[in-house]
Design an enzyme around this catalytic site. Structure first.
Site, short mmCIF file in Angstrom:
data_model
loop_
_atom_site.label_atom_id
_atom_site.label_comp_id
_atom_site.label_asym_id
_atom_site.label_seq_id
_atom_site.Cartn_x
_atom_site.Cartn_y
_atom_site.Cartn_z
N GLY A 12 1.50 7.23 12.81
CA GLY A 12 0.23 6.64 12.40
C GLY A 12 0.32 5.13 12.49
N SER A 14 -0.90 2.87 14.41
CA SER A 14 -2.04 2.00 14.74
C SER A 14 -2.95 1.74 13.54
CB SER A 14 -2.85 2.61 15.88
OG SER A 14 -3.34 3.89 15.51
N ARG A 16 -3.91 0.75 9.39
CA ARG A 16 -3.58 -0.41 8.56
C ARG A 16 -2.21 -0.27 7.90
NH1 ARG A 16 -8.84 -1.56 4.92
NH2 ARG A 16 -8.61 0.68 4.62
N GLY A 94 2.19 9.68 3.23
CA GLY A 94 1.06 9.30 2.38
C GLY A 94 -0.24 9.75 2.98
N THR A 96 -3.45 11.64 3.31
CA THR A 96 -4.29 12.29 2.31
C THR A 96 -5.18 13.34 2.96
OG1 THR A 96 -5.96 10.54 2.56
CG2 THR A 96 -4.29 10.26 0.84
N HIS A 150 -12.46 0.82 -6.54
CA HIS A 150 -12.02 0.57 -5.17
C HIS A 150 -13.15 -0.09 -4.39
CE1 HIS A 150 -8.85 3.50 -6.20
NE2 HIS A 150 -8.15 2.91 -5.25
N LYS A 154 -14.52 3.16 0.34
CA LYS A 154 -13.73 4.33 -0.05
C LYS A 154 -14.68 5.47 -0.41
CE LYS A 154 -9.91 5.82 -3.01
NZ LYS A 154 -9.11 6.32 -1.86
N GLY A 160 -7.20 9.56 -5.20
CA GLY A 160 -6.00 10.38 -5.30
C GLY A 160 -5.06 9.87 -6.37
N THR A 161 -4.99 8.54 -6.52
CA THR A 161 -4.12 7.96 -7.54
C THR A 161 -4.61 8.31 -8.94
OG1 THR A 161 -3.54 6.15 -6.07
CG2 THR A 161 -3.16 5.80 -8.43
#
Length: 239
Positions: A12, A14, A16, A94, A96, A150, A154, A160-161
């Site tokens: 992944g 490419s 951020r 990570g 999701t 957020h 989003k 998720g956190t």
């Protein structure tokens, strides 16, 4: 004692998070060596800043690595999990939105390889989850509310956190309520409130830069490398 850099596969690359991982790993060449950067589409350049790039369709042909760090999409998750399992290499993910079937595949893979799947790789959040569980255990019957904020782009809510923090409180028997705010360019803010009669405790974590998640993932990859098979949590790997 082997002091060679940990060989990383960034899956992944490419995105951020992938770009942050590549940049931060390159700043610590004595600790990390990125041997492959994998993107969904064919790369425009085969080698960028000394790092070989591969398309997702070429995943089986990547060089050997110690740990794969995966921040991709659910459709790209199965191949990287299979690659790590086949080669006996550690996985830090990570990604999701993975399905129940993919969660079950993770559990099955943990018998053969060390792995971490988490909604948040901030080391501060890992500590917060531990504290939340202990507070909830010490204060049964208190009201527990989690407020998360957020940026406006989003889509999922609660985050998720927030759900992870809620699970920490819930494991101690608490009933958790959630509230979500979407505003501006907020990177991430989570407040866990415990309220009793005449008193209240608030525990807050604020992320001001997305690099904290990449740094946490790199830390986890370093500590996870060489561990026995198993499904680990970020808070298991803080030392």
């Amino acid at each position: 004692m082997d002091t060679s850099p940990i060989r990383l596969l960034i899956h992944g690359a490419s995105g951020r998070m992938g770009q942050a991982l590549l940049r931060l790993a390159a700043e610590q060449p004595a600790v990390y060596q990125t041997v492959a950067a994998v993107t969904r589409r064919a790369p425009a350049q085969r080698v960028v800043d000394g790092v070989p790039h591969f398309a997702a369709s070429e995943l089986a042909g990547v060089p050997d690595f110690d740990v794969a760090i995966d921040f991709s999409l659910p459709e790209g998750f199965d191949p990287v999990l299979a690659l790590c399992t086949d080669r006996g290499r550690a996985l830090v993910s990570g990604t999701t939105g993975i399905s129940t079937v993919q969660q079950e595949a993770l559990a099955a893979a943990s018998v053969r390889i060390p792995l971490v799947w988490a909604t948040n790789f901030s080391l501060g959040v890992a500590v917060l989850a531990d504290v939340v569980e202990r507070v909830a255990s010490a204060l049964p019957g208190w009201d527990v509310d989690i407020v998360e904020s957020h940026h406006v782009h989003k889509k999922d809510a609660p985050s998720g956190t927030a759900l992870t923090l809620g699970q920490a409180a819930g494991s101690a028997g608490a009933q958790v309520h959630y509230a979500s705010l979407r505003a501006g360019d907020i990177v991430g803010e989570h407040t866990v409130q415990f309220a009793g009669l005449g008193e209240r405790i608030e525990l807050t974590h604020r992320a001001t830069h997305r690099d904290v998640f990449a740094r946490g993932a790199l830390h986890v990859a370093r500590v996870l490398s060489g561990r026995p098979p198993g499904a680990y949590h970020v808070r298991d790997l803080l030392d």
